[in-house]
Design a protein around this motif. Structure first.
Motif, short mmCIF file in Angstrom:
data_model
loop_
_atom_site.label_atom_id
_atom_site.label_comp_id
_atom_site.label_asym_id
_atom_site.label_seq_id
_atom_site.Cartn_x
_atom_site.Cartn_y
_atom_site.Cartn_z
N GLY A 169 35.94 32.31 31.21
CA GLY A 169 36.09 33.29 30.15
C GLY A 169 36.51 34.64 30.74
O GLY A 169 36.82 34.73 31.92
N VAL A 170 36.49 35.66 29.89
CA VAL A 170 36.99 36.97 30.30
C VAL A 170 36.21 37.53 31.48
O VAL A 170 36.79 38.01 32.46
CB VAL A 170 36.97 37.96 29.12
CG1 VAL A 170 37.28 39.37 29.58
CG2 VAL A 170 37.95 37.51 28.04
N GLU A 171 34.87 37.46 31.40
CA GLU A 171 34.06 38.03 32.48
C GLU A 171 34.41 37.43 33.83
O GLU A 171 34.57 38.13 34.82
CB GLU A 171 32.58 37.74 32.20
CG GLU A 171 31.81 38.95 31.72
CD GLU A 171 30.36 38.59 31.42
OE1 GLU A 171 29.61 38.30 32.36
OE2 GLU A 171 30.01 38.57 30.22
N ASP A 172 34.52 36.09 33.85
CA ASP A 172 34.86 35.42 35.10
C ASP A 172 36.31 35.69 35.50
O ASP A 172 36.64 35.76 36.68
CB ASP A 172 34.62 33.91 35.00
CG ASP A 172 33.14 33.56 35.14
OD1 ASP A 172 32.34 34.48 35.44
OD2 ASP A 172 32.78 32.38 34.98
N ALA A 173 37.18 35.85 34.52
CA ALA A 173 38.59 36.14 34.84
C ALA A 173 38.72 37.51 35.51
O ALA A 173 39.57 37.70 36.39
CB ALA A 173 39.46 36.06 33.59
N VAL A 174 37.87 38.44 35.10
CA VAL A 174 37.86 39.76 35.76
C VAL A 174 37.46 39.58 37.23
O VAL A 174 38.10 40.13 38.13
CB VAL A 174 36.89 40.74 35.06
CG1 VAL A 174 36.72 42.02 35.88
CG2 VAL A 174 37.39 41.08 33.66
N ILE A 175 36.45 38.76 37.46
CA ILE A 175 36.02 38.51 38.85
C ILE A 175 37.13 37.78 39.61
O ILE A 175 37.42 38.09 40.76
CB ILE A 175 34.70 37.71 38.88
CG1 ILE A 175 33.58 38.52 38.21
CG2 ILE A 175 34.32 37.33 40.31
CD1 ILE A 175 32.31 37.73 37.94
N ALA A 176 37.80 36.86 38.92
CA ALA A 176 38.92 36.15 39.56
C ALA A 176 40.00 37.14 39.99
O ALA A 176 40.56 37.04 41.08
CB ALA A 176 39.50 35.12 38.60
N SER A 177 40.29 38.12 39.12
CA SER A 177 41.33 39.11 39.46
C SER A 177 40.92 39.92 40.68
O SER A 177 41.77 40.37 41.45
CB SER A 177 41.63 40.01 38.26
OG SER A 177 40.57 40.93 38.03
N GLU A 178 39.61 40.09 40.87
CA GLU A 178 39.13 40.78 42.08
C GLU A 178 39.24 39.85 43.29
O GLU A 178 39.68 40.26 44.36
CB GLU A 178 37.69 41.25 41.87
CG GLU A 178 37.60 42.31 40.77
CD GLU A 178 36.22 42.93 40.66
OE1 GLU A 178 35.25 42.20 40.37
OE2 GLU A 178 36.11 44.16 40.87
#
Ligand code: NI
Ligand code: MN
Length: 225
Positions: A169-178
């Motif tokens: 989801g979005v929260e994990d996608a933010v971490i993925a982008s990091e």
């Protein structure tokens, strides 16, 4: 480099004078009813995995355009057996095509073709060409393997799934982008079905809070990078 969103996880990318089409799922997508499927250009069709919401229009578009299907061995061979041009690859492998280089990278998901044919393991792609490098995640969970991409590549932009339920989801996608150390993100695999509806403003804010730009293109929109 021209990027067009055709809905769900379907993106067209113009690179090296060629048209790449990722995971074509247009005709069954009510939200993409305004897309003229007969006009979508494709020299290569890249498939992350075999699920229906990623391969529904491979046959139609592949037959019309003569595009080469690029995927893992199982999926590429499957379309090869149906008369499509194909190039089989597998996770960890790279190949220099006439538009640039494609590397198949890990994705944490499942994979089977709509008719039940075994479709091997799901994957994502890193594509290098026209002096740019980008990552297409396919359907995946957040995984530490994404950190390898930051070690290995300087990503200019990335397509990340973020609808939750079936993928991160979005929260994990933010971490993925990091993890991948990339600041320009195109969201995919959101809003198509009830299970994966996201709050656009909230999602953009979560990326912005980390200094990253989230693009949620409208279906049919083209942007140039
Ligand atoms: Ni899937
Ligand atoms: Mn999917």
């Amino acid at each position: 480099m021209k990027i067009t969103f055709y809905g769900h996880a379907t993106f067209g990318v113009e690179i090296g004078g060629k048209h790449l089409l990722f995971d074509p799922f247009i005709s069954p997508n009510e939200k993409a009813a305004h897309i003229q499927i007969d006009e979508i250009p494709a020299d290569y069709i890249l498939l992350s995995h075999g699920h229906q919401d990623h391969v529904a229009d491979v046959d139609t578009i592949g037959k019309r355009t003569g595009a080469t299907v690029v995927s893992n061995f199982e999926i590429a061979s499957y379309y090869g057996n149906q008369g499509h041009a194909y190039h089989p690859m597998n996770t960890g492998g790279s190949w220099n095509f006439d538009f640039g280089k494609v590397t198949c990278v890990n994705a944490i998901h499942s994979s089977v073709l709509p008719d039940g044919t075994y479709a091997g393991n799901p994957m994502g792609f890193v594509v290098q060409g026209d002096g740019k490098t980008f990552y297409y995640s396919g359907d995946t969970a957040l995984t530490y393997d994404m950190k390898l991409l930051a070690d290995r590549y300087q990503l200019d932009f990335a397509f990340l799934c973020m609808g939750d339920n079936f993928t991160m989801g979005v929260e994990d996608a933010v971490i993925a982008s990091e993890f991948i150390n990339c600041s320009t993100i195109f969201g995919m695999h959101f809003d198509t079905f009830g299970y994966i509806v996201i709050d656009h403003e909230m999602a953009k804010k979560q990326f912005a809070d980390k200094g990253k730009k989230l693009h949620l293109l409208a279906i049919g929109d083209t942007t140039e990078l």
